[in-house]
Design an enzyme around this catalytic site. Structure first.
Site, mmCIF file in Angstrom:
data_model
loop_
_atom_site.group_PDB
_atom_site.id
_atom_site.type_symbol
_atom_site.label_atom_id
_atom_site.label_comp_id
_atom_site.label_asym_id
_atom_site.label_seq_id
_atom_site.Cartn_x
_atom_site.Cartn_y
_atom_site.Cartn_z
ATOM 1 N N ASP A 1 -4.861 -0.803 -4.719
ATOM 2 C CA ASP A 1 -3.472 -0.509 -4.377
ATOM 3 C C ASP A 1 -2.508 -1.633 -4.744
ATOM 4 O O ASP A 1 -1.364 -1.384 -5.116
ATOM 5 C CB ASP A 1 -3.333 -0.142 -2.903
ATOM 6 N N THR B 1 0.823 -1.208 0.000
ATOM 7 C CA THR B 1 0.000 0.000 0.000
ATOM 8 C C THR B 1 0.856 1.258 0.000
ATOM 9 O O THR B 1 0.565 2.224 -0.715
ATOM 10 C CB THR B 1 -0.948 0.013 1.211
#
Length: 629
Positions: A472, A298
């Site tokens: 992500d 992320t």
């Protein structure tokens, strides 16, 4: 048998053979290492031996057998920990540990159930060589040492160790030319060098990168600057400035992959709201959009979004280079009088965000301390997405406008657990509990996004905002290919695995009427220039590797962090070239020019980060600076 005296090097031989065979078996069972031919299998089998011969052979310098035994026990324990650490890490990240990862200790306490889900009772077998050696030390009696032969035996032994190493490197070079200079793929390194040699090479690489900043100067940016300028494309005239002056809301869709969009699982719709958005008159949806993250997951996607630079190959930039000079999207918008912030219901230190956000010029970080987590509002990694969005929109209602706010979700995260009341569809029925649960948490995230849109409308923020949403990183790793094959109804080849790296990218501009499905091939590197152009913010002089996804001039090209890539015509994966539309194998030479370009971009980006080269660049004028400036 127990009273028999064994040759003096028996314990050493047992240690080497036990660890060697255990390591090879682990390669076969603990990792998803692709083997294409007999030569690769032979290299994989041989690869652990050279370092084990050298490392364990150091016991020959001890005079007393007791000290030799203690040293060998220690080394088998150390190698077992290294091997098992990689196995556990691979289960979670589908990758191998690198040196920077070992120093990301601030994250360890937050891994919680995700880490626990990767540990099994049978993992004790990864320490089988240590247990076997303990038994050997206890029960095997060794003959007296012949001091006269000790020195000559050692010389012969280490000559053998060196010969095995050079044989390994020679075979690896024949199988994979320029392995150490042209590969960002850690699986390729482990497959050809062996786990233990790979870690030594990683230490060398990381040490070299740390030294680069100290000796860097502005001249190193010249080639990068020329490359970026040569590949710059003009923004779309139709879309440039279409969202000028509006609030910018960017939503990170945790672990969301495109194979869930407009699809069903056992007759149940997985993402009904996102499906509607793909046909919405105000939404542009990109189905051929790829994540380009590495070990930073992320945080890497955040780095790509803010900087349009590739993340590092061996660690999380947020940790290793959090103090660098950057020219982030947040800084650009801040210069346009935008209030900038990130909202994320997690600890502020996770992924070193509190420090990195300062370097990125983000005004405010609303972490877990900014949220009230009531009973039943937390699961798995933390606060559930629906209450998170509700409170985040309430925060936005108090912000000065225009603002740029990033929202990072949590619920659709490995190991994908949910409370019963939040399970809106049934589990899948494969042999992978991870994939089975993934559909449920993806469905929950979809419902949360629907609630976000409703909350924005209720607070009067919707009409004056542009909402950008992106996946992500992957949620389902290659460890679950068998289950994915069941769901997709086809074999997961390297080509199919590359296609599974697609993540959704949505651009929603209320009232624009510009909605359509855009088939352009792109990746997260392209988010920054695309968004800034939509916001009417010039980025011509910025040092960025991405390009405006709406531009008519751009080449369709998505480079993965490990060196794989996708173009309009070809897919390069598993060291093999495929035709993009059919997935059929084609001549390797067709991919060669793109492979060189991919390597160039990845190398240039790493040069910028490792040398902190943006401190030598004036983004306003596009001019290189010298050290004095």
């Amino acid at each position: 048998m127990l009273n028999k005296k064994w040759p003096k090097h028996t314990i050493l031989a047992i240690a080497i053979i036990a660890t060697w065979f255990k390591t090879y078996i682990t390669y076969q069972t603990g990792f998803s290492i692709t083997i294409d031919n007999v030569m690769q299998e032979a290299i994989l089998f041989l690869s652990p031996l050279s370092l084990l011969l050298f490392l364990y052979g150091l016991s020959l310098f001890f005079k007393k057998q007791k000290n030799k035994n203690r040293y060998l026990l220690l080394m088998t324990l150390v190698t077992s920990i290294i091997l098992y650490g990689n196995v556990a890490f691979y289960r979670f990240f589908s990758d191998f540990i690198t040196l920077p990862v070992l120093f990301q200790t601030d994250n360890f306490g937050d891994l919680g159930s995700s880490a626990a889900a990767t540990i099994y009772p049978a993992d004790l077998l990864y320490f089988s060589d240590f247990i076997l050696l303990l038994a050997a030390v206890k029960f095997i009696k060794i003959q007296e040492d012949n001091k006269e032969s000790r020195s000559s035996h050692r010389r012969a032994y280490f000559v053998l160790s060196g010969a095995v190493l050079f044989l390994n490197l020679g075979l690896a070079e024949a199988e994979r030319p320029q392995l150490l200079t042209r590969s960002f793929d850690r699986e390729m390194l482990v497959k050809n060098l062996g786990m233990y040699n790979y870690h030594l090479y990683d230490i060398y690489v990381q040490s070299r990168s740390q030294a680069q900043r100290a000796f860097a100067d502005g001249s190193e940016l010249t080639d990068v600057h020329n490359y970026v300028r040569a590949n710059r494309v003009e923004p779309s005239e139709e879309m440039f400035g279409i969202a000028e002056g509006k609030n910018l809301i960017v939503v990170t869709l945790e672990s969301m992959q495109s194979f869930t969009i407009n699809e069903q699982m056992n007759g149940q719709t997985i993402t009904p709201f996102l499906n509607e958005l793909t046909e919405d008159e105000d939404t542009v949806y990109f189905p051929n959009f790829y994540h380009q993250t590495g070990l930073g997951k992320t945080s890497d996607s955040e780095f790509l979004l803010e900087n349009s630079l590739y993340p590092l190959s061996g660690g999380a930039v947020f940790f290793t280079h959090g103090g660098n000079t950057y020219n982030s999207m947040a800084e650009k918008l801040g210069n346009q009088a935008y209030a900038t912030n990130v909202q994320h219901a997690n600890n502020k230190s996770f992924w070193n965000r509190d420090m990195m956000y300062e370097s990125l010029g983000i005004d405010e970080f609303l972490d877990i301390q900014s949220y009230s987590v009531g009973e039943g509002q937390s699961v798995n990694w933390g606060m559930k997405d629906i209450p998170f969005f509700e409170q985040s929109v309430a925060h936005m209602a108090e912000m000065p406008q225009p603002f740029y706010s990033r929202l990072i979700t949590l619920t659709n995260h490995y190991p994908f657990t949910l409370d019963e009341e939040d399970k809106l569809i049934d589990e899948f029925d494969s042999n992978s509990g991870t994939l089975n649960r993934f559909f449920q948490t993806s469905r929950y995230l979809d419902e949360a996004v629907k609630e976000l849109f409703d909350d924005l409308k209720e607070q009067g923020l919707y009409e004056n905002s542009i909402i950008v949403m992106y996946g992500d990183h992957y949620g389902i790793s290659e460890n679950h290919n068998e289950a994915m094959s069941q769901y997709l109804g086809k074999e997961i080849t390297p080509y199919e695995s590359a296609q599974l790296q697609r993540v959704p990218f949505f651009v929603h501009i209320p009232g624009s009427g510009k909605g359509h499905v855009n088939e352009e091939i792109g990746g997260q590197i392209d988010m920054r220039p695309t968004i800034l152009n939509l916001m009417g913010v010039e980025s011509d002089t910025d040092m960025q590797f991405g390009s405006d996804l709406f531009s008519e001039e751009r080449d369709e090209f998505a480079i993965f962090r490990d060196g794989r890539f996708v173009t309009d015509d070809y897919v390069y994966a598993g060291s093999t070239c495929y035709e993009n539309r059919s997935g059929q194998l084609v001549d390797q030479e067709l991919c060669a020019p793109f492979a060189d370009q991919a390597l160039t971009e990845l190398n240039y980006s790493e040069r910028v980060i490792n040398g902190d080269l943006l401190r030598f660049y004036d983004e306003e004028t596009g001019q290189l600076l010298d050290a004095d400036q």
